[in-house]
Design an enzyme around this catalytic site. Structure first.
Site, PDB file in Angstrom:
ATOM      1  N   ALA A  40       0.863  -1.179   0.000  1.00  0.00           N
ATOM      2  CA  ALA A  40       0.000   0.000   0.000  1.00  0.00           C
ATOM      3  C   ALA A  40       0.900   1.229   0.000  1.00  0.00           C
ATOM      4  CB  ALA A  40      -0.891   0.001   1.236  1.00  0.00           C
ATOM      5  N   GLY A  42       0.735   5.508   0.474  1.00  0.00           N
ATOM      6  CA  GLY A  42      -0.059   6.672   0.850  1.00  0.00           C
ATOM      7  C   GLY A  42       0.855   7.838   1.151  1.00  0.00           C
ATOM      8  N   GLY A  53       4.340   7.152   2.876  1.00  0.00           N
ATOM      9  CA  GLY A  53       4.264   5.904   3.586  1.00  0.00           C
ATOM     10  C   GLY A  53       4.158   4.749   2.615  1.00  0.00           C
ATOM     11  N   CYS A  71      -9.117   0.587   1.807  1.00  0.00           N
ATOM     12  CA  CYS A  71      -9.587   1.868   1.245  1.00  0.00           C
ATOM     13  C   CYS A  71     -11.051   1.809   0.822  1.00  0.00           C
ATOM     14  CB  CYS A  71      -8.712   2.307   0.070  1.00  0.00           C
ATOM     15  SG  CYS A  71      -6.987   2.494   0.501  1.00  0.00           S
TER      16      CYS A  71
END
Length: 147
Positions: A40, A42, A53, A71
């Protein structure tokens, strides 16, 4: 200053890490951010300063992930880890090292090293590693408190 470029470049870093460190061919899903099922991505941006991140499933215990909807996007909740893919019998070689018999710390070390290298290349940064002893950290902490 293009945030979409920045996000796509972070994704590319993860894709390169997976390819170079253990021969996993990962990809993006069009219209979605991240490297699906494995990582992931972000970011937070304030005044053009980014706080990024990355969550890369290296040796993650994924049993609780089956209850999550990442999400809020249904149909993409099944997560996998690098270690899990290796254990399933995928061919994964890191410069001649058989990854099938590595412990978690070794998996994390290999991935961390590759992440730093790929991030540095993608963003054209020079990375310098320096060992710092506990005594040096203690000295820095106490000298900053007395100023």
């Amino acid at each position: 200053m293009d945030l979409h470029w920045y996000l796509r470049t972070l994704e590319e870093v993860v894709i390169r890490v997976l390819s170079s460190s253990c021969s996993i061919q990962a990809s993006r899903l069009e219209g979605l951010t991240g490297v699906w099922k494995l990582a992931a991505v972000g970011i937070r941006v304030s005044h053009w300063i980014t706080y990024h991140g990355l969550a890369l499933n290296v040796t993650t215990n994924l049993c609780l992930f089956k209850w999550m909807v990442p999400c809020g996007i249904h149909g993409h909740g099944h997560q996998v880890s690098i270690k899990g893919l290796v254990r399933e019998g995928k061919l994964c070689i890191d410069h001649g090292t058989d990854l099938h018999h590595l412990d978690d710390a070794s998996f994390i070390h290999i991935t961390h090293k590759s992440l730093i290298e790929e991030f540095s290349q993608a963003f054209q940064l020079e990375y310098c590693y320096k060992n710092i002893s506990a005594a040096m950290l203690y000295e820095r902490k106490h000298s900053s408190l007395t100023k």
